[in-house]
Write a protein that holds these residues in place. Sequence first.
Motif, PDB file in Angstrom:
ATOM      1  N   ILE A 103       2.315   7.509  11.163  1.00  0.00           N
ATOM      2  CA  ILE A 103       1.765   7.985   9.898  1.00  0.00           C
ATOM      3  C   ILE A 103       2.861   7.942   8.838  1.00  0.00           C
ATOM      4  O   ILE A 103       4.043   8.097   9.149  1.00  0.00           O
ATOM      5  N   PRO A 104       2.473   7.735   7.584  1.00  0.00           N
ATOM      6  CA  PRO A 104       3.455   7.804   6.511  1.00  0.00           C
ATOM      7  C   PRO A 104       3.844   9.263   6.261  1.00  0.00           C
ATOM      8  O   PRO A 104       3.018  10.161   6.401  1.00  0.00           O
ATOM      9  N   ILE A 105       5.098   9.499   5.931  1.00  0.00           N
ATOM     10  CA  ILE A 105       5.590  10.859   5.685  1.00  0.00           C
ATOM     11  C   ILE A 105       6.069  10.954   4.239  1.00  0.00           C
ATOM     12  O   ILE A 105       6.819  10.102   3.765  1.00  0.00           O
ATOM     13  N   ASP A 106       5.621  11.993   3.565  1.00  0.00           N
ATOM     14  CA  ASP A 106       6.070  12.290   2.208  1.00  0.00           C
ATOM     15  C   ASP A 106       7.037  13.467   2.243  1.00  0.00           C
ATOM     16  O   ASP A 106       7.067  14.224   3.217  1.00  0.00           O
ATOM     17  N   ASP A 107       7.792  13.641   1.169  1.00  0.00           N
ATOM     18  CA  ASP A 107       8.786  14.716   1.094  1.00  0.00           C
ATOM     19  C   ASP A 107       8.174  16.103   1.277  1.00  0.00           C
ATOM     20  O   ASP A 107       8.820  17.009   1.794  1.00  0.00           O
ATOM     21  N   PHE A 108       6.935  16.296   0.849  1.00  0.00           N
ATOM     22  CA  PHE A 108       6.300  17.610   0.918  1.00  0.00           C
ATOM     23  C   PHE A 108       5.651  17.891   2.273  1.00  0.00           C
ATOM     24  O   PHE A 108       5.220  18.995   2.541  1.00  0.00           O
ATOM     25  N   ASP A 109       5.566  16.898   3.155  1.00  0.00           N
ATOM     26  CA  ASP A 109       4.919  17.084   4.458  1.00  0.00           C
ATOM     27  C   ASP A 109       5.722  18.036   5.340  1.00  0.00           C
ATOM     28  O   ASP A 109       6.950  17.982   5.380  1.00  0.00           O
ATOM     29  N   GLN A 110       5.004  18.905   6.051  1.00  0.00           N
ATOM     30  CA  GLN A 110       5.616  19.903   6.914  1.00  0.00           C
ATOM     31  C   GLN A 110       5.180  19.657   8.364  1.00  0.00           C
ATOM     32  O   GLN A 110       3.986  19.652   8.649  1.00  0.00           O
ATOM     33  N   PRO A 111       6.124  19.479   9.296  1.00  0.00           N
ATOM     34  CA  PRO A 111       5.757  19.248  10.691  1.00  0.00           C
ATOM     35  C   PRO A 111       5.417  20.542  11.421  1.00  0.00           C
ATOM     36  O   PRO A 111       5.685  21.643  10.931  1.00  0.00           O
ATOM     37  N   VAL A 112       4.836  20.396  12.611  1.00  0.00           N
ATOM     38  CA  VAL A 112       4.566  21.531  13.489  1.00  0.00           C
ATOM     39  C   VAL A 112       5.620  21.556  14.597  1.00  0.00           C
ATOM     40  O   VAL A 112       6.306  20.567  14.830  1.00  0.00           O
ATOM     41  N   HIS A 113       5.742  22.699  15.262  1.00  0.00           N
ATOM     42  CA  HIS A 113       6.693  22.833  16.365  1.00  0.00           C
ATOM     43  C   HIS A 113       6.259  22.041  17.596  1.00  0.00           C
ATOM     44  O   HIS A 113       7.092  21.479  18.300  1.00  0.00           O
ATOM     45  N   GLN A 114       4.963  22.058  17.863  1.00  0.00           N
ATOM     46  CA  GLN A 114       4.487  21.468  19.110  1.00  0.00           C
ATOM     47  C   GLN A 114       3.096  20.868  18.923  1.00  0.00           C
ATOM     48  O   GLN A 114       2.281  21.395  18.164  1.00  0.00           O
ATOM     49  N   ILE A 115       2.855  19.755  19.638  1.00  0.00           N
ATOM     50  CA  ILE A 115       1.538  19.123  19.663  1.00  0.00           C
ATOM     51  C   ILE A 115       1.090  19.076  21.115  1.00  0.00           C
ATOM     52  O   ILE A 115       1.827  18.622  21.991  1.00  0.00           O
ATOM     53  N   ILE A 116      -0.131  19.541  21.350  1.00  0.00           N
ATOM     54  CA  ILE A 116      -0.722  19.496  22.683  1.00  0.00           C
ATOM     55  C   ILE A 116      -1.914  18.548  22.637  1.00  0.00           C
ATOM     56  O   ILE A 116      -2.820  18.725  21.810  1.00  0.00           O
ATOM     57  N   THR A 117      -1.899  17.532  23.502  1.00  0.00           N
ATOM     58  CA  THR A 117      -3.066  16.672  23.678  1.00  0.00           C
ATOM     59  C   THR A 117      -3.580  16.882  25.100  1.00  0.00           C
ATOM     60  O   THR A 117      -2.960  17.603  25.882  1.00  0.00           O
ATOM     61  N   MET A 135       0.839  -1.178   0.000  1.00  0.00           N
ATOM     62  CA  MET A 135       0.000   0.000   0.000  1.00  0.00           C
ATOM     63  C   MET A 135       0.889   1.249   0.000  1.00  0.00           C
ATOM     64  O   MET A 135       1.823   1.334   0.768  1.00  0.00           O
ATOM     65  N   ASN A 136       0.581   2.217  -0.855  1.00  0.00           N
ATOM     66  CA  ASN A 136       1.389   3.434  -0.912  1.00  0.00           C
ATOM     67  C   ASN A 136       0.915   4.452   0.131  1.00  0.00           C
ATOM     68  O   ASN A 136      -0.123   4.283   0.773  1.00  0.00           O
ATOM     69  N   ASN A 137       1.696   5.525   0.300  1.00  0.00           N
ATOM     70  CA  ASN A 137       1.390   6.538   1.316  1.00  0.00           C
ATOM     71  C   ASN A 137       0.032   7.188   1.111  1.00  0.00           C
ATOM     72  O   ASN A 137      -0.681   7.468   2.072  1.00  0.00           O
ATOM     73  N   LYS A 138      -0.328   7.420  -0.144  1.00  0.00           N
ATOM     74  CA  LYS A 138      -1.615   8.050  -0.430  1.00  0.00           C
ATOM     75  C   LYS A 138      -2.763   7.177   0.084  1.00  0.00           C
ATOM     76  O   LYS A 138      -3.700   7.677   0.711  1.00  0.00           O
ATOM     77  N   GLU A 139      -2.676   5.892  -0.156  1.00  0.00           N
ATOM     78  CA  GLU A 139      -3.711   4.973   0.312  1.00  0.00           C
ATOM     79  C   GLU A 139      -3.703   4.860   1.840  1.00  0.00           C
ATOM     80  O   GLU A 139      -4.762   4.797   2.469  1.00  0.00           O
ATOM     81  N   LEU A 140      -2.501   4.827   2.429  1.00  0.00           N
ATOM     82  CA  LEU A 140      -2.400   4.762   3.887  1.00  0.00           C
ATOM     83  C   LEU A 140      -3.023   6.002   4.533  1.00  0.00           C
ATOM     84  O   LEU A 140      -3.768   5.903   5.516  1.00  0.00           O
ATOM     85  N   LYS A 141      -2.730   7.181   3.982  1.00  0.00           N
ATOM     86  CA  LYS A 141      -3.277   8.422   4.524  1.00  0.00           C
ATOM     87  C   LYS A 141      -4.799   8.464   4.363  1.00  0.00           C
ATOM     88  O   LYS A 141      -5.505   8.938   5.255  1.00  0.00           O
ATOM     89  N   LYS A 142      -5.303   7.962   3.259  1.00  0.00           N
ATOM     90  CA  LYS A 142      -6.749   7.911   3.039  1.00  0.00           C
ATOM     91  C   LYS A 142      -7.411   7.058   4.120  1.00  0.00           C
ATOM     92  O   LYS A 142      -8.445   7.419   4.674  1.00  0.00           O
ATOM     93  N   GLY A 143      -6.799   5.927   4.447  1.00  0.00           N
ATOM     94  CA  GLY A 143      -7.316   5.058   5.497  1.00  0.00           C
ATOM     95  C   GLY A 143      -7.287   5.730   6.855  1.00  0.00           C
ATOM     96  O   GLY A 143      -8.233   5.591   7.658  1.00  0.00           O
ATOM     97  N   ILE A 144      -6.212   6.460   7.139  1.00  0.00           N
ATOM     98  CA  ILE A 144      -6.096   7.195   8.406  1.00  0.00           C
ATOM     99  C   ILE A 144      -7.204   8.233   8.501  1.00  0.00           C
ATOM    100  O   ILE A 144      -7.864   8.372   9.534  1.00  0.00           O
ATOM    101  N   ARG A 145      -7.421   8.980   7.412  1.00  0.00           N
ATOM    102  CA  ARG A 145      -8.467  10.011   7.408  1.00  0.00           C
ATOM    103  C   ARG A 145      -9.824   9.403   7.764  1.00  0.00           C
ATOM    104  O   ARG A 145     -10.549   9.913   8.629  1.00  0.00           O
ATOM    105  N   LYS A 146     -10.165   8.327   7.094  1.00  0.00           N
ATOM    106  CA  LYS A 146     -11.462   7.690   7.304  1.00  0.00           C
ATOM    107  C   LYS A 146     -11.601   7.201   8.750  1.00  0.00           C
ATOM    108  O   LYS A 146     -12.621   7.441   9.400  1.00  0.00           O
ATOM    109  N   LYS A 147     -10.576   6.549   9.257  1.00  0.00           N
ATOM    110  CA  LYS A 147     -10.599   5.992  10.615  1.00  0.00           C
ATOM    111  C   LYS A 147     -10.717   7.100  11.664  1.00  0.00           C
ATOM    112  O   LYS A 147     -11.527   7.013  12.593  1.00  0.00           O
ATOM    113  N   VAL A 148      -9.916   8.152  11.530  1.00  0.00           N
ATOM    114  CA  VAL A 148      -9.904   9.215  12.539  1.00  0.00           C
ATOM    115  C   VAL A 148     -11.193  10.029  12.495  1.00  0.00           C
ATOM    116  O   VAL A 148     -11.748  10.374  13.540  1.00  0.00           O
TER     117      VAL A 148
END
Length: 186
Positions: A162-176, A1-14
């Motif tokens: 999560i799968p990471i692609d070259d164009f993905d940009q991270p954030v500085h901080q995550i708060i849960t 499964m490629n990253n696009k398909e993996l991300k699609k599955g994550i979107r649906k699940k979340v």
Amino acid sequence: MNNKELKKGIRKKVISYLKETDKYLAEIELLKTLFNSTEWQNAESIGVTLSMDHEVSTENIIRFALIENKKVYVPNCDYQNKTMDFVRFHSPADLHKDEKGILAVENPTEVNNEVDLLLVPGLGFNTDGYRVGYGGGYYDRFLSSFNGRTVSVILDAQIMDIPIDDFDQPVHQIITEKRTFTGVRR
């Protein structure tokens, strides 16, 4: 499964998980942590999305920012050119649903793409700050040239591999509601 398909599955699940989850108590904890953070305290201008029903609500974030006399900016998307700008928000009376049914400022008058603090939405995140959004790439394109501080406020259940692609940009901080992560964004 490629990253696009993996991300699609994550979107649906979340999205399914978020629609079925009572987020009220978690949101209280998220807001306490966010409002006490140095990033929030130092920010005079905030960029924040107008959340959809299934997302962590940004309504109280916006309200509190306005109470504290912070300038609030929300996304305005140009769907034809696939670009996004942040436009000044004054009140809910300024809003309408855009062509995709997403809330937006109807007649934007002030653009600020260099806010002090940008609250970045997403569906799934890893502990390094990389995210899976809705698939349009608007935030990744915007973040590729954004120099301000970036924070995401999410439920702890949204932390995952999560799968990471070259164009993905991270954030500085995550708060849960349970913990805070410092991402790899510099």
